[in-house]
Design a protein around this motif. Structure first.
Motif, short mmCIF file in Angstrom:
data_model
loop_
_atom_site.label_atom_id
_atom_site.label_comp_id
_atom_site.label_asym_id
_atom_site.label_seq_id
_atom_site.Cartn_x
_atom_site.Cartn_y
_atom_site.Cartn_z
N LEU A 1 -39.72 69.66 -6.32
CA LEU A 1 -39.17 69.98 -7.63
C LEU A 1 -39.72 69.02 -8.68
O LEU A 1 -39.73 67.81 -8.46
CB LEU A 1 -37.64 69.91 -7.58
N ASP A 2 -40.17 69.54 -9.78
CA ASP A 2 -40.72 68.78 -10.92
C ASP A 2 -42.08 68.15 -10.65
O ASP A 2 -42.55 67.33 -11.42
CB ASP A 2 -39.75 67.68 -11.40
N ALA B 1 -30.32 58.42 -16.18
CA ALA B 1 -31.30 59.38 -16.68
C ALA B 1 -32.01 60.00 -15.48
O ALA B 1 -32.56 59.29 -14.64
CB ALA B 1 -32.30 58.69 -17.60
N LEU B 2 -31.99 61.31 -15.41
CA LEU B 2 -32.70 62.05 -14.36
C LEU B 2 -34.13 62.26 -14.82
O LEU B 2 -34.37 62.82 -15.90
CB LEU B 2 -32.01 63.39 -14.12
N LEU B 3 -35.09 61.83 -14.01
CA LEU B 3 -36.49 61.96 -14.38
C LEU B 3 -37.22 63.02 -13.56
O LEU B 3 -37.91 63.86 -14.11
CB LEU B 3 -37.21 60.61 -14.24
N ILE C 1 -34.82 59.68 -1.47
CA ILE C 1 -34.79 61.04 -0.94
C ILE C 1 -33.32 61.47 -0.92
O ILE C 1 -32.49 60.84 -0.27
CB ILE C 1 -35.37 61.12 0.50
N GLY C 2 -33.00 62.54 -1.68
CA GLY C 2 -31.63 63.01 -1.80
C GLY C 2 -31.17 63.77 -0.58
O GLY C 2 -31.95 64.03 0.33
N PRO C 3 -29.89 64.10 -0.61
CA PRO C 3 -29.02 64.03 -1.77
C PRO C 3 -28.47 62.63 -2.02
O PRO C 3 -28.21 61.88 -1.10
CB PRO C 3 -27.89 65.00 -1.45
N LEU C 4 -28.28 62.33 -3.31
CA LEU C 4 -27.71 61.07 -3.74
C LEU C 4 -26.24 61.04 -3.35
O LEU C 4 -25.54 62.04 -3.47
CB LEU C 4 -27.83 60.95 -5.27
N GLY D 1 -28.92 65.85 -6.35
CA GLY D 1 -27.86 66.52 -5.60
C GLY D 1 -28.36 67.33 -4.43
O GLY D 1 -27.57 67.85 -3.64
N GLU D 2 -29.67 67.46 -4.31
CA GLU D 2 -30.26 68.28 -3.25
C GLU D 2 -31.15 67.44 -2.33
O GLU D 2 -31.60 66.36 -2.72
CB GLU D 2 -31.14 69.38 -3.89
N PRO D 3 -31.43 67.93 -1.13
CA PRO D 3 -32.39 67.23 -0.27
C PRO D 3 -33.76 67.19 -0.94
O PRO D 3 -34.17 68.15 -1.57
CB PRO D 3 -32.43 68.08 1.00
N GLY D 4 -34.43 66.06 -0.85
CA GLY D 4 -35.76 65.91 -1.42
C GLY D 4 -35.86 64.68 -2.30
O GLY D 4 -34.86 64.03 -2.62
N PRO D 5 -37.09 64.34 -2.69
CA PRO D 5 -37.29 63.14 -3.50
C PRO D 5 -36.71 63.28 -4.90
O PRO D 5 -36.67 64.37 -5.45
CB PRO D 5 -38.81 62.98 -3.55
#
Length: 151
Positions: A7-8, A35-37, A123-126, A42-46
């Motif tokens: 994502l992103d 700040a979300l960059l 690596i999420g989730p946070l 909230g999801e699995p992943g970096p």
């Protein structure tokens, strides 16, 4: 075989400091900002987020399930390890420092000498859980308007 992206991360782009959106975060003290960059914490992943603590703000003992890498961008980042806030255990990290924090390690922060900004890569989730429920800002009665702003 086509390459898949996180994502992103599917197109080249840059995030300039003036474009960063700082927001309250319910699990942080009211004055702190997040700040979300990149990614979705909230999801699995970096994911990559930035944390700004104003001078004097404390984050009481807590832990995260995920391993984290903190990069100190500005100010002095004071972090201590343990389940009780103990000023004598604080370690100071200047801008440019990188701190590796294993998941499930109880720790605390203090913006002891002024504001600081750290960048967190993980690596999420946070997740964030306070050692003592009384220290969790989500458990405190807040101004209803401020609570709505925090989501």
């Amino acid at each position: 075989m086509p390459r898949t992206h996180n994502l992103d991360e599917d197109v080249f782009h840059a995030i300039h400091p003036e474009d960063i959106q700082w927001k309250p975060f319910p699990a942080f003290p009211p004055a702190a900002r997040l700040a979300l960059l990149v990614g979705d914490p909230g999801e699995p992943g970096p994911y990559v987020v930035r944390v700004h603590l104003p001078a004097g703000t404390k984050m009481m003992p807590h832990k995260h399930p995920e391993d984290r890498i903190y990069t100190v961008l500005s100010g002095v980042f004071y972090i201590g390890l343990g389940e009780e806030f103990d000023e004598s255990k604080l370690m100071a990290y200047a801008p440019g420092s990188l701190v590796v924090l294993p998941g499930d390690q109880p720790h605390f922060h203090w913006a002891k000498s002024g504001d600081y900004i750290t960048q967190v890569t993980a690596i999420g989730p946070l997740g964030i859980g306070y050692v003592h429920a009384k220290d969790d800002p989500r458990n405190l009665d807040r101004d209803p308007e401020a609570a709505q702003e925090m989501g």
